[in-house]
Design a protein around this motif. Structure first.
Motif, PDB file in Angstrom:
ATOM      1  N   THR A 637      26.466  42.364  -6.662  1.00 56.65           N
ATOM      2  CA  THR A 637      27.133  41.329  -7.468  1.00 56.65           C
ATOM      3  C   THR A 637      26.168  40.755  -8.498  1.00 56.65           C
ATOM      4  O   THR A 637      26.512  40.605  -9.683  1.00 56.65           O
ATOM      5  CB  THR A 637      27.665  40.202  -6.565  1.00 56.65           C
ATOM      6  OG1 THR A 637      28.509  40.782  -5.565  1.00 56.65           O
ATOM      7  CG2 THR A 637      28.445  39.174  -7.355  1.00 56.65           C
ATOM      8  N   LYS A 638      24.954  40.454  -8.061  1.00 57.78           N
ATOM      9  CA  LYS A 638      23.947  39.902  -8.972  1.00 57.78           C
ATOM     10  C   LYS A 638      23.598  40.918 -10.064  1.00 57.78           C
ATOM     11  O   LYS A 638      23.410  40.547 -11.233  1.00 57.78           O
ATOM     12  CB  LYS A 638      22.688  39.507  -8.178  1.00 57.78           C
ATOM     13  CG  LYS A 638      21.627  38.811  -8.990  1.00 57.78           C
ATOM     14  CD  LYS A 638      22.057  37.429  -9.445  1.00 57.78           C
ATOM     15  CE  LYS A 638      20.944  36.709 -10.185  1.00 57.78           C
ATOM     16  NZ  LYS A 638      21.368  35.413 -10.707  1.00 57.78           N
ATOM     17  N   MET A 639      23.527  42.172  -9.683  1.00 58.30           N
ATOM     18  CA  MET A 639      23.226  43.216 -10.667  1.00 58.30           C
ATOM     19  C   MET A 639      24.289  43.256 -11.760  1.00 58.30           C
ATOM     20  O   MET A 639      23.968  43.356 -12.955  1.00 58.30           O
ATOM     21  CB  MET A 639      23.140  44.585  -9.989  1.00 58.30           C
ATOM     22  CG  MET A 639      22.850  45.733 -10.948  1.00 58.30           C
ATOM     23  SD  MET A 639      22.923  47.348 -10.159  1.00 58.30           S
ATOM     24  CE  MET A 639      24.696  47.501  -9.894  1.00 58.30           C
ATOM     25  N   MET A 640      25.571  43.144 -11.362  1.00 59.18           N
ATOM     26  CA  MET A 640      26.650  43.162 -12.346  1.00 59.18           C
ATOM     27  C   MET A 640      26.552  41.952 -13.281  1.00 59.18           C
ATOM     28  O   MET A 640      26.781  42.068 -14.493  1.00 59.18           O
ATOM     29  CB  MET A 640      28.011  43.177 -11.643  1.00 59.18           C
ATOM     30  CG  MET A 640      28.221  44.369 -10.725  1.00 59.18           C
ATOM     31  SD  MET A 640      28.236  45.942 -11.597  1.00 59.18           S
ATOM     32  CE  MET A 640      29.969  46.338 -11.524  1.00 59.18           C
ATOM     33  N   GLU A 641      26.174  40.810 -12.741  1.00 58.62           N
ATOM     34  CA  GLU A 641      26.003  39.615 -13.572  1.00 58.62           C
ATOM     35  C   GLU A 641      24.879  39.822 -14.590  1.00 58.62           C
ATOM     36  O   GLU A 641      24.992  39.436 -15.759  1.00 58.62           O
ATOM     37  CB  GLU A 641      25.697  38.395 -12.690  1.00 58.62           C
ATOM     38  CG  GLU A 641      26.874  37.944 -11.830  1.00 58.62           C
ATOM     39  CD  GLU A 641      26.473  36.895 -10.794  1.00 58.62           C
ATOM     40  OE1 GLU A 641      25.265  36.536 -10.749  1.00 58.62           O
ATOM     41  OE2 GLU A 641      27.348  36.456 -10.022  1.00 58.62           O
ATOM     42  N   SER A 751      33.476  49.821  -3.085  1.00 56.63           N
ATOM     43  CA  SER A 751      34.474  48.742  -3.046  1.00 56.63           C
ATOM     44  C   SER A 751      33.895  47.464  -3.629  1.00 56.63           C
ATOM     45  O   SER A 751      34.572  46.730  -4.364  1.00 56.63           O
ATOM     46  CB  SER A 751      34.934  48.499  -1.599  1.00 56.63           C
ATOM     47  OG  SER A 751      35.530  49.661  -1.081  1.00 56.63           O
ATOM     48  N   LEU A 752      32.627  47.200  -3.318  1.00 55.40           N
ATOM     49  CA  LEU A 752      31.952  45.995  -3.829  1.00 55.40           C
ATOM     50  C   LEU A 752      31.774  46.081  -5.352  1.00 55.40           C
ATOM     51  O   LEU A 752      31.990  45.097  -6.074  1.00 55.40           O
ATOM     52  CB  LEU A 752      30.593  45.839  -3.129  1.00 55.40           C
ATOM     53  CG  LEU A 752      29.837  44.521  -3.309  1.00 55.40           C
ATOM     54  CD1 LEU A 752      30.695  43.320  -2.918  1.00 55.40           C
ATOM     55  CD2 LEU A 752      28.553  44.539  -2.480  1.00 55.40           C
ATOM     56  N   VAL A 753      31.389  47.253  -5.830  1.00 49.56           N
ATOM     57  CA  VAL A 753      31.238  47.452  -7.281  1.00 49.56           C
ATOM     58  C   VAL A 753      32.573  47.246  -7.981  1.00 49.56           C
ATOM     59  O   VAL A 753      32.668  46.540  -8.994  1.00 49.56           O
ATOM     60  CB  VAL A 753      30.671  48.865  -7.573  1.00 49.56           C
ATOM     61  CG1 VAL A 753      30.799  49.203  -9.061  1.00 49.56           C
ATOM     62  CG2 VAL A 753      29.208  48.955  -7.149  1.00 49.56           C
ATOM     63  N   LYS A 754      33.620  47.847  -7.432  1.00 50.09           N
ATOM     64  CA  LYS A 754      34.945  47.781  -8.056  1.00 50.09           C
ATOM     65  C   LYS A 754      35.451  46.332  -8.103  1.00 50.09           C
ATOM     66  O   LYS A 754      35.994  45.878  -9.109  1.00 50.09           O
ATOM     67  CB  LYS A 754      35.919  48.658  -7.264  1.00 50.09           C
ATOM     68  CG  LYS A 754      37.067  49.196  -8.101  1.00 50.09           C
ATOM     69  CD  LYS A 754      37.667  50.434  -7.459  1.00 50.09           C
ATOM     70  CE  LYS A 754      38.896  50.886  -8.243  1.00 50.09           C
ATOM     71  NZ  LYS A 754      40.000  49.970  -8.223  1.00 50.09           N
ATOM     72  N   ALA A 755      35.195  45.605  -7.003  1.00 50.09           N
ATOM     73  CA  ALA A 755      35.645  44.209  -6.947  1.00 50.09           C
ATOM     74  C   ALA A 755      34.922  43.344  -7.981  1.00 50.09           C
ATOM     75  O   ALA A 755      35.475  42.353  -8.476  1.00 50.09           O
ATOM     76  CB  ALA A 755      35.416  43.654  -5.543  1.00 50.09           C
ATOM     77  N   ASN A 756      33.685  43.744  -8.316  1.00 51.84           N
ATOM     78  CA  ASN A 756      32.871  42.949  -9.255  1.00 51.84           C
ATOM     79  C   ASN A 756      32.900  43.469 -10.688  1.00 51.84           C
ATOM     80  O   ASN A 756      32.227  42.914 -11.563  1.00 51.84           O
ATOM     81  CB  ASN A 756      31.414  42.897  -8.759  1.00 51.84           C
ATOM     82  CG  ASN A 756      31.250  41.926  -7.600  1.00 51.84           C
ATOM     83  OD1 ASN A 756      31.252  40.723  -7.788  1.00 51.84           O
ATOM     84  ND2 ASN A 756      31.137  42.465  -6.396  1.00 51.84           N
ATOM     85  N   PRO A 758      35.115  43.148 -13.062  1.00 54.74           N
ATOM     86  CA  PRO A 758      35.507  42.174 -14.105  1.00 54.74           C
ATOM     87  C   PRO A 758      34.338  41.354 -14.654  1.00 54.74           C
ATOM     88  O   PRO A 758      34.389  40.899 -15.799  1.00 54.74           O
ATOM     89  CB  PRO A 758      36.524  41.285 -13.379  1.00 54.74           C
ATOM     90  CG  PRO A 758      37.099  42.167 -12.317  1.00 54.74           C
ATOM     91  CD  PRO A 758      35.973  43.023 -11.856  1.00 54.74           C
ATOM     92  N   ILE A 759      33.290  41.169 -13.845  1.00 58.57           N
ATOM     93  CA  ILE A 759      32.111  40.413 -14.322  1.00 58.57           C
ATOM     94  C   ILE A 759      31.579  41.042 -15.611  1.00 58.57           C
ATOM     95  O   ILE A 759      31.158  40.337 -16.539  1.00 58.57           O
ATOM     96  CB  ILE A 759      30.996  40.401 -13.238  1.00 58.57           C
ATOM     97  CG1 ILE A 759      31.452  39.623 -12.007  1.00 58.57           C
ATOM     98  CG2 ILE A 759      29.694  39.838 -13.789  1.00 58.57           C
ATOM     99  CD1 ILE A 759      30.504  39.738 -10.815  1.00 58.57           C
ATOM    100  N   VAL A 760      31.619  42.376 -15.670  1.00 64.95           N
ATOM    101  CA  VAL A 760      31.132  43.087 -16.853  1.00 64.95           C
ATOM    102  C   VAL A 760      32.259  43.333 -17.850  1.00 64.95           C
ATOM    103  O   VAL A 760      32.154  43.001 -19.037  1.00 64.95           O
ATOM    104  CB  VAL A 760      30.470  44.433 -16.453  1.00 64.95           C
ATOM    105  CG1 VAL A 760      30.028  45.204 -17.699  1.00 64.95           C
ATOM    106  CG2 VAL A 760      29.299  44.193 -15.519  1.00 64.95           C
TER     107      VAL A 760
END
Length: 972
Positions: A637-641, A751-756, A758-760
């Motif tokens: 999640t932090k990486m996507m941010e 699943s975690l990547v897909k859920a996050n 929208p951040i990007v």
């Protein structure tokens, strides 16, 4: 089950332990009869590794360890062809096959997934090191090392030899000269003062007798370090090594101990010079390097701290030493340097500076370090730098054959009579360093090991116009004096020796000799191409490619942005842009804090730009900007941010910082040009006729390098326009349109990547861009690129589809035959270059290249006669099968999990299907001699198109000026 103290085929087991960090059971053996040391790492990796290494401390800079490394692979007791090494490369399923000379050791590693192949490779290497033909055939030393070349009494004598020319190329790099002088300055009483690779000025001082004596002294089982890795049958391996080799020897006392350099009482200083061409500017082209010996490599804390210090003080964007030196205007590029060996060092280099800044250079370094010690180092910076080193250890430096990396890590202690497992069991040391983050451990380390450490040196390397010509005159004078010292009879003898060498080089191996090389059969090859798992998900304009592959819990997330909308004049700005992101401020935080955040929470966020040719065409291509991130678990999640912050909130406005980064970018390109000169020339020649390669030249080739040089020349007066163009590209390229997300890892992390996502995705621009059709015209530039290099990189090429030919998998076999046989023999063995080859790909490119080549016109003639060689080629089915199997090893290279995901993504973008991959494989396996012969017109016509590029020595190119349409300075 193994038991401690038991003897297994002559090897006594003295230690067995689990190494959780690399998922292996480690066993340490000693061979009773000879004292040979053996480390076995058992695990489930089917890419098995064997290596044998020797402690080989040099006592001069003649390059004898390096020359022996080449020579022992040129025929042995059992394998009596001229070059068993090359014969194995031609026909092995190897995933790694090489030999390497280090400052104090020589290593012979091989790897293969196929057990039969693995034993073949192991046996060839063991026979080579213990029973080489060098004692019987002095011509091996002449070819691979050096010799006086003369074929006519009226001729001048020349130096010739593969290692001699390789090191002529290596010493074209000022960084090489800097590294050698750092060794001299810090370790003047040990083997590290010398060049184990060989200084070309000194290589001709090596006699054949001294060469043989070095082999006698050090290539004995009692001085060997044997390594086995993977899921192979270790008892079978031990039996083979003992029964066929070690049992033939007795224990011997080998005097190979590496001496310790006694600490200095005051700093040592050395000044040396490197050559530049007559038309290059020599102002602010010097190097300043301040270096410190930190301790001994057998100490696990010193070992890790050497890497951590480099990141902490210099390499990281938040590194205080780099920032302080750049702020003071000392050098255009600041980078760390360290020497390995028994006593590791840490150094900081200022490049493109002047010697009169020496005092200021030292002053800034010590003031900055003292300030860090007194006021404390940013704890986030320490945490980030430890994390960088930890990722590197856990990913085995991202090298696809992990077992090779673990071998080298083990030798960093083992070679010095330390525990071979101490650096592989890194968790304990890492945890200790992490637990000390909130103490004064790091400040005290810097104070004790750097600030108060007199065992240090200052090295200054200055440019010198005419130095290359001066050395050439000295060399020619020596050779002239040598010839004058010879009687007519001695000159005749020398000519006879050269003729004998030439006869050996051009003679074909006998059928009896060829029969000694172990061979695989087609039955040993897997006929089915590997299928990389790839799930394709389409969501609006977004394409998601998911690769469910085991990655040791690291999630790899790559964003492929379409950049086909960028107008032609702005193409180089895309590469300039990615050199800035992550290194400049964002709207949220300064770049120093940003760098810490990235490495505390992720394994790094990197940027790249490239161009994917569509299947069967170089006129249809897909340019992409790639953002690559990796993280573990909740840090995804932090990486996507952070990715979102980098690509939507970066501030392209700090002129001083941007100029610094451009200077660093230019410096790093210059540091790689001569090491990758063959790629530079091959890419350049391809750009003359290929639209996609012309795009790549603008994006990151010589065109880009020259564009960057021009930008820096006028930066102060044109900065507003430059920043405007950068912002224009920045606001354009990070678009949701045609975006591809490539994920490699397990389902939970996906699943975690897909859920996050929208951040990007939600913050990307949504403007509707149209791809641009670039007007890249074919143009036979045929450039001679003038440089201070001592050697050449020669390339010819064209596109065979434009000549009416289609791609076929058999072309891969043709490439193997030409590269491993004809070009190797003519350009390397007979011509003295370090290497040569030819590439043919499905887009239609056919490109030749030579590497560290003393010749120019002669090499072009070799290329032009390739069709004649194939026309006269007469090989039986067994020989052709050997070439087919060697080609298969190129189709099935070793890959990391992330690389597999990238390969699948690349194929998707290029529209290459699994059927295409299988078709190529089938065509390779079905290749007949008539298929190879059918390519004669293709080769002939492609070479007659006469598209040529040479990067090389200024004087050599000018002497052959008639071959070129234009001469261009490499450094303008």
């Amino acid at each position: 089950m193994f038991k401690l103290g038991n003897i297994y085929y002559g090897f006594k087991l003295i230690e067995e332990t689990e190494v959780k960090e690399i998922q292996s059971i480690a066993r340490i053996f000693i061979h009773e009869k000879t004292g040979a040391k053996l480390l076995h790492l058992e695990n489930d990796d089917h890419n098995k590794v064997f290596s044998i290494g020797f402690r080989t401390p040099p006592s001069d800079s003649t390059g004898v360890p390096h020359i022996i490394e080449h020579c022992v692979l040129s025929g042995s007791r059992k394998y009596i062809t001229k070059e068993p090494f090359m014969d194995m490369v031609k026909g092995s399923l190897q995933t790694f096959l090489n030999a390497m000379t280090f400052s104090d050791k020589t290593l012979y590693p091989v790897a293969s997934r196929n057990e039969k192949d693995f034993f073949n490779l192991m046996d060839v290497y063991l026979d080579a090191v213990f029973y080489p033909k060098i004692y019987e055939i002095p011509e091996i030393f002449m070819q691979e090392g050096w010799h006086h070349e003369i074929f006519d009494e009226e001729e001048n004598i020349r130096y010739k030899g593969v290692v001699y020319n390789e090191m002529q190329g290596a010493y074209s790099s000022p960084e090489r000269i800097l590294g050698e002088n750092i060794g001299k300055s810090l370790y003047p009483d040990t083997c590290y003062q010398y060049s184990s690779g060989g200084n070309p000025d000194i290589i001709p001082e090596l006699s054949y007798e001294d060469f043989l004596d070095f082999h006698r002294r050090f290539y004995h089982p009692s001085n060997s370090y044997i390594y086995l890795y993977g899921n192979g049958n270790v008892e079978k391996q031990l039996k083979h090594i003992d029964e066929n080799y070690l049992s033939n020897f007795d224990k011997a006392e080998i005097h190979s101990t590496i001496g310790i350099q006694k600490p200095f009482t005051s700093r040592n200083e050395i000044v040396d010079y490197y050559p530049i061409s007559s038309e290059e500017n020599d102002e602010n082209r010097s190097y300043l390097s301040l270096n410190f010996v930190l301790g001994e490599n057998t100490d696990p804390e010193i070992y890790l701290m050497t890497s951590i210090l480099s990141q902490l003080l210099v390499e990281s964007e938040a590194a205080p030493l780099k920032k302080a030196l750049l702020d003071e205007g000392i050098g255009e590029d600041i980078f760390p340097v360290s020497s390995g060996g028994l006593q590791p060092s840490f150094g900081v280099v200022a490049k493109n500076t002047s010697p009169d800044k020496k005092a200021q250079f030292e002053k800034v370094i010590f003031e900055t370090l003292n300030n860090l010690v007194e006021n404390g180092i940013d704890r986030k910076l320490i945490e980030a730098c430890i994390n960088i080193v930890e990722y590197d250890l856990r990913e085995a430096s991202k090298f696809p054959t992990k077992g090779i990396v673990y071998n080298m890590i083990s030798l960093d202690s083992w070679l010095y009579d330390g525990d071979p497992l101490v650096h592989l069991q890194f968790d304990k040391t890492l945890n200790k360093l992490k637990s000390n983050m909130d103490t004064s451990y790091f400040e005290n380390f810097i104070k004790e090991r750097i600030i108060n450490n007199p065992h240090s040196s200052l090295v200054i390397i200055e440019p010198k116009k005419g130095l290359g010509e001066e050395k050439q005159r000295i060399m020619e004078g020596k050779l002239d004096e040598y010839k004058k010292s010879l009687s007519p009879e001695e000159i005749k003898e020398l000519i006879e020796e050269n003729n004998k060498l030439k006869e050996m080089q051009v003679a074909d191996d006998s059928e009896e000799a060829k029969a000694t090389i172990p061979k695989l059969s087609i039955a040993d090859v897997e006929p089915k191409a590997q299928v990389i798992p790839q799930k394709i998900i389409k969501e609006d304009k977004l394409t998601i490619l998911s690769h469910n592959i085991f990655t040791s819990k690291i999630a790899y997330v790559d964003f492929y942005f379409d950049i086909s909308m960028v107008e032609e004049k702005l193409i180089p700005y895309i590469n300039l842009l990615i050199g800035l992101l992550g290194k400049i401020d964002t709207k949220k935080r300064p770049y120093s804090q940003l760098a810490n955040e990235i490495y505390i929470h992720t394994g790094g966020i990197d940027f790249d730009v490239t161009c994917y040719d569509q299947k069967n065409s170089d006129e249809l291509y897909h340019p992409k900007l790639i953002v690559k991130g990796k993280a573990i678990g909740d840090n995804i999640t932090k990486m996507m941010e952070l990715v979102s912050e980098l690509i939507t909130q970066s501030k392209i406005e700090d002129k001083k910082r941007i100029k610094e980064l451009f200077q660093q970018m230019k410096s790093r390109i210059e540091m790689t040009i001569f090491d990758a000169g063959h790629s530079v020339a091959a890419s350049r020649v391809s750009s003359y006729f290929s639209p996609s390669k012309k795009y790549m030249e603008r994006l990151k080739g010589l065109d880009f390098y020259w564009f960057l040089s021009d930008i820096l020349e006028t930066f102060d007066s044109n900065s507003e326009e430059i920043l405007s163009n950068l912002n224009k590209v920045y606001n354009m390229v990070f678009s949701a349109d045609n975006l591809i997300l490539s994920f490699t890892g397990d389902e939970d992390d996906f699943s975690l990547v897909k859920a996050n996502l929208p951040i990007v995705i939600d913050k990307l621009n949504t403007l509707d861009f149209q791809p641009i059709k670039y007007g890249f015209a074919e143009e036979r530039l045929n450039e001679g690129i003038l440089s201070s290099a001592n050697v050449q990189y020669v390339s010819k090429g064209y596109n065979f589809r434009r000549l009416g030919f289609n791609y076929n998998g058999s072309m891969r076999v043709l490439s193997t035959i030409l590269s491993r046989d004809y070009l190797h023999n003519k350009i390397r063995a007979q011509g003295g270059a370090y290497g040569a080859g030819i590439l043919l790909d499905r887009t239609g490119h056919i490109v030749t290249f030579s590497y560290r080549d003393p010749n120019l016109d002669r090499t072009i003639q070799v290329y032009d006669k390739m069709a004649d060689y194939i026309d006269s080629l007469n090989i039986d089915e067994e020989e052709l099968t050997t070439y087919i199997i060697g080609t298969m090893s190129q189709l099935d290279p070793a890959t990391t999990p992330h690389m597999k995901g990238q390969i699948a993504t690349n194929r998707y973008i290029s529209k290459i299907t699994q059927e295409d991959i299988q078709k190529t494989r089938d065509e390779v396996l079905a290749t007949k001699l008539e298929d190879i012969k059918a390519f004669i017109p293709l080769i002939d016509k492609a070479m007659k198109e006469d598209y040529l590029c040479v990067l090389g020595n200024e004087n050599m190119i000018k002497d052959n000026e008639k071959l070129f349409n234009k001469l261009v300075q490499l450094k303008k």
